[in-house]
Write a protein that holds these residues in place. Structure first.
Motif, PDB file in Angstrom:
ATOM      1  N   ALA A 200      11.212  15.006  -5.909  1.00 31.47           N
ATOM      2  CA  ALA A 200      10.349  15.484  -4.826  1.00 31.47           C
ATOM      3  C   ALA A 200       9.071  14.651  -4.765  1.00 31.47           C
ATOM      4  O   ALA A 200       8.592  14.300  -3.675  1.00 31.47           O
ATOM      5  CB  ALA A 200      10.015  16.964  -5.029  1.00 31.47           C
ATOM      6  N   LYS A 201       8.511  14.329  -5.937  1.00 33.26           N
ATOM      7  CA  LYS A 201       7.305  13.503  -5.969  1.00 33.26           C
ATOM      8  C   LYS A 201       7.595  12.101  -5.443  1.00 33.26           C
ATOM      9  O   LYS A 201       6.759  11.502  -4.751  1.00 33.26           O
ATOM     10  CB  LYS A 201       6.755  13.442  -7.394  1.00 33.26           C
ATOM     11  N   LEU A 202       8.765  11.580  -5.760  1.00 31.83           N
ATOM     12  CA  LEU A 202       9.131  10.257  -5.265  1.00 31.83           C
ATOM     13  C   LEU A 202       9.281  10.266  -3.747  1.00 31.83           C
ATOM     14  O   LEU A 202       8.785   9.365  -3.052  1.00 31.83           O
ATOM     15  CB  LEU A 202      10.441   9.805  -5.920  1.00 31.83           C
ATOM     16  N   ILE A 203       9.946  11.288  -3.207  1.00 29.12           N
ATOM     17  CA  ILE A 203      10.138  11.372  -1.756  1.00 29.12           C
ATOM     18  C   ILE A 203       8.799  11.542  -1.044  1.00 29.12           C
ATOM     19  O   ILE A 203       8.550  10.919   0.004  1.00 29.12           O
ATOM     20  CB  ILE A 203      11.093  12.525  -1.404  1.00 29.12           C
ATOM     21  N   LEU A 204       7.901  12.380  -1.605  1.00 30.27           N
ATOM     22  CA  LEU A 204       6.592  12.562  -0.984  1.00 30.27           C
ATOM     23  C   LEU A 204       5.803  11.261  -1.011  1.00 30.27           C
ATOM     24  O   LEU A 204       5.098  10.933  -0.047  1.00 30.27           O
ATOM     25  CB  LEU A 204       5.808  13.669  -1.687  1.00 30.27           C
ATOM     26  N   MET A 205       5.910  10.513  -2.095  1.00 32.49           N
ATOM     27  CA  MET A 205       5.222   9.224  -2.171  1.00 32.49           C
ATOM     28  C   MET A 205       5.705   8.285  -1.066  1.00 32.49           C
ATOM     29  O   MET A 205       4.888   7.657  -0.368  1.00 32.49           O
ATOM     30  CB  MET A 205       5.463   8.577  -3.536  1.00 32.49           C
ATOM     31  N   ILE A 206       7.022   8.212  -0.873  1.00 32.15           N
ATOM     32  CA  ILE A 206       7.581   7.368   0.185  1.00 32.15           C
ATOM     33  C   ILE A 206       7.126   7.851   1.556  1.00 32.15           C
ATOM     34  O   ILE A 206       6.776   7.053   2.443  1.00 32.15           O
ATOM     35  CB  ILE A 206       9.116   7.350   0.090  1.00 32.15           C
ATOM     36  N   LEU A 207       7.094   9.175   1.743  1.00 28.37           N
ATOM     37  CA  LEU A 207       6.661   9.750   3.012  1.00 28.37           C
ATOM     38  C   LEU A 207       5.216   9.385   3.324  1.00 28.37           C
ATOM     39  O   LEU A 207       4.896   8.931   4.434  1.00 28.37           O
ATOM     40  CB  LEU A 207       6.833  11.269   2.971  1.00 28.37           C
ATOM     41  N   LEU A 208       4.322   9.575   2.350  1.00 30.31           N
ATOM     42  CA  LEU A 208       2.902   9.296   2.584  1.00 30.31           C
ATOM     43  C   LEU A 208       2.655   7.802   2.795  1.00 30.31           C
ATOM     44  O   LEU A 208       1.811   7.413   3.609  1.00 30.31           O
ATOM     45  CB  LEU A 208       2.069   9.810   1.410  1.00 30.31           C
ATOM     46  N   MET A 209       3.378   6.968   2.061  1.00 33.41           N
ATOM     47  CA  MET A 209       3.228   5.527   2.258  1.00 33.41           C
ATOM     48  C   MET A 209       3.729   5.112   3.640  1.00 33.41           C
ATOM     49  O   MET A 209       3.138   4.245   4.288  1.00 33.41           O
ATOM     50  CB  MET A 209       3.980   4.775   1.166  1.00 33.41           C
ATOM     51  N   THR A 210       4.790   5.756   4.109  1.00 33.96           N
ATOM     52  CA  THR A 210       5.308   5.471   5.450  1.00 33.96           C
ATOM     53  C   THR A 210       4.328   5.935   6.522  1.00 33.96           C
ATOM     54  O   THR A 210       4.115   5.239   7.530  1.00 33.96           O
ATOM     55  CB  THR A 210       6.665   6.166   5.650  1.00 33.96           C
ATOM     56  N   MET A 211       3.724   7.106   6.316  1.00 37.13           N
ATOM     57  CA  MET A 211       2.749   7.617   7.278  1.00 37.13           C
ATOM     58  C   MET A 211       1.589   6.649   7.466  1.00 37.13           C
ATOM     59  O   MET A 211       1.017   6.555   8.558  1.00 37.13           O
ATOM     60  CB  MET A 211       2.219   8.982   6.811  1.00 37.13           C
ATOM     61  N   CYS A 212       1.246   5.925   6.401  1.00 36.37           N
ATOM     62  CA  CYS A 212       0.076   5.043   6.451  1.00 36.37           C
ATOM     63  C   CYS A 212       0.396   3.621   6.893  1.00 36.37           C
ATOM     64  O   CYS A 212      -0.513   2.785   6.966  1.00 36.37           O
ATOM     65  CB  CYS A 212      -0.602   5.010   5.086  1.00 36.37           C
TER      66      CYS A 212
END
Length: 257
Positions: A36-48
């Motif tokens: 979950a932490k890995l997916i959230l990291m990818i999500l936030l990096m994509t958002m930026c």
């Protein structure tokens, strides 16, 4: 191309929440939030991504409101889940081999703290290169400092004053909320006493007379954070680290026989 970006963010968001739901339904003995932490990291990096490119994938410029919306949305998601993950117990220390996966995506307080620091400054730097006032990195330091401060105190209180069976994630979050609420009361009293007179605030900050439990409202703008307080924000960060160390399993108040 804007639609591709929106669809990608929406898809990653759905995957993240599905993973979190699966983790919450998994028995604690075999539960892990690493993925979950890995997916959230990818999500936030994509958002930026648009913040780094300064473009919506070469279609138009981002204005300040759009930049700040992405910024605060990413920070809110990061810290909301970090408050939960930071209170977990590291039950799978050997699930992922290597220092980086364990200390960045692992369970428990320390991996979550490192995770928060890395992503906060990634997000803040993304915004900083888009705004003319260049205050986002200072706001990032502000967020990291207070997260460390409150979470470190909550960790210490949970371990030093509660029995092992009471040291649950729920208790950890409740302690955090109590500390934040208490700080909010101090903030209201603070603003009531000084009458919102910024000259008093700047004088106090300029002389270095800053309390450990600094009211959140003390830094009410990026301008004050950068020009007056500055690196004084490291004070609550260091206090939080010390409190977290006092609450770690490796620290004992008992002398060996």
């Amino acid at each position: 191309m804007v639609s591709i970006y929106i669809v990608l963010v929406a898809l990653l968001t759905s995957i993240f929440f599905l993973r979190m739901a699966a983790d919450m339904l998994t028995p604690p003995a075999i539960r892990t939030f690493m993925y979950a932490k890995l997916i959230l990291m990818i999500l936030l990096m994509t958002m930026c991504v648009p913040l780094f490119s300064k473009l919506w994938f070469s279609t138009r410029w981002l204005n300040q409101d759009e930049t700040l919306f992405i910024f605060f949305t990413a920070l809110i998601m990061l810290y909301f889940f970090a408050l939960f993950w930071g209170g977990q117990v590291n039950t799978h220390p050997q699930r992922w081999k290597g220092l980086l996966p364990h200390y960045l995506l692992g369970e428990g307080y320390t991996p979550t703290l490192i995770y928060v620091i890395v992503l906060t400054f990634y997000i803040s730097f993304s915004v900083d290169i888009n705004l003319s006032d260049k205050k986002a990195l200072w706001l990032g330091l502000y967020c990291v400092s207070y997260y460390t401060f409150f979470s470190g105190l909550a960790r210490m209180l949970r371990r030093r004053f509660l029995k092992p069976e009471k040291r649950t994630v729920l208790v950890y979050i409740m302690l955090l909320l109590v500390l934040i609420g208490f700080n909010g009361i101090i903030t209201l009293i603070h603003w009531g006493l000084i009458g919102n007179d910024m000259s008093i605030v700047m004088t106090v900050a300029g002389t270095g007379v800053i309390l450990a439990l600094m009211p959140l409202g003390f830094i009410h703008s990026w301008e004050l954070a950068h020009d007056v307080v500055g690196l004084w924000m490291l004070l609550p960060f260091l206090i939080g680290l010390f409190a977290a160390w006092l609450g770690s399993p490796n620290f004992s108040l008992e002398r060996p026989n």
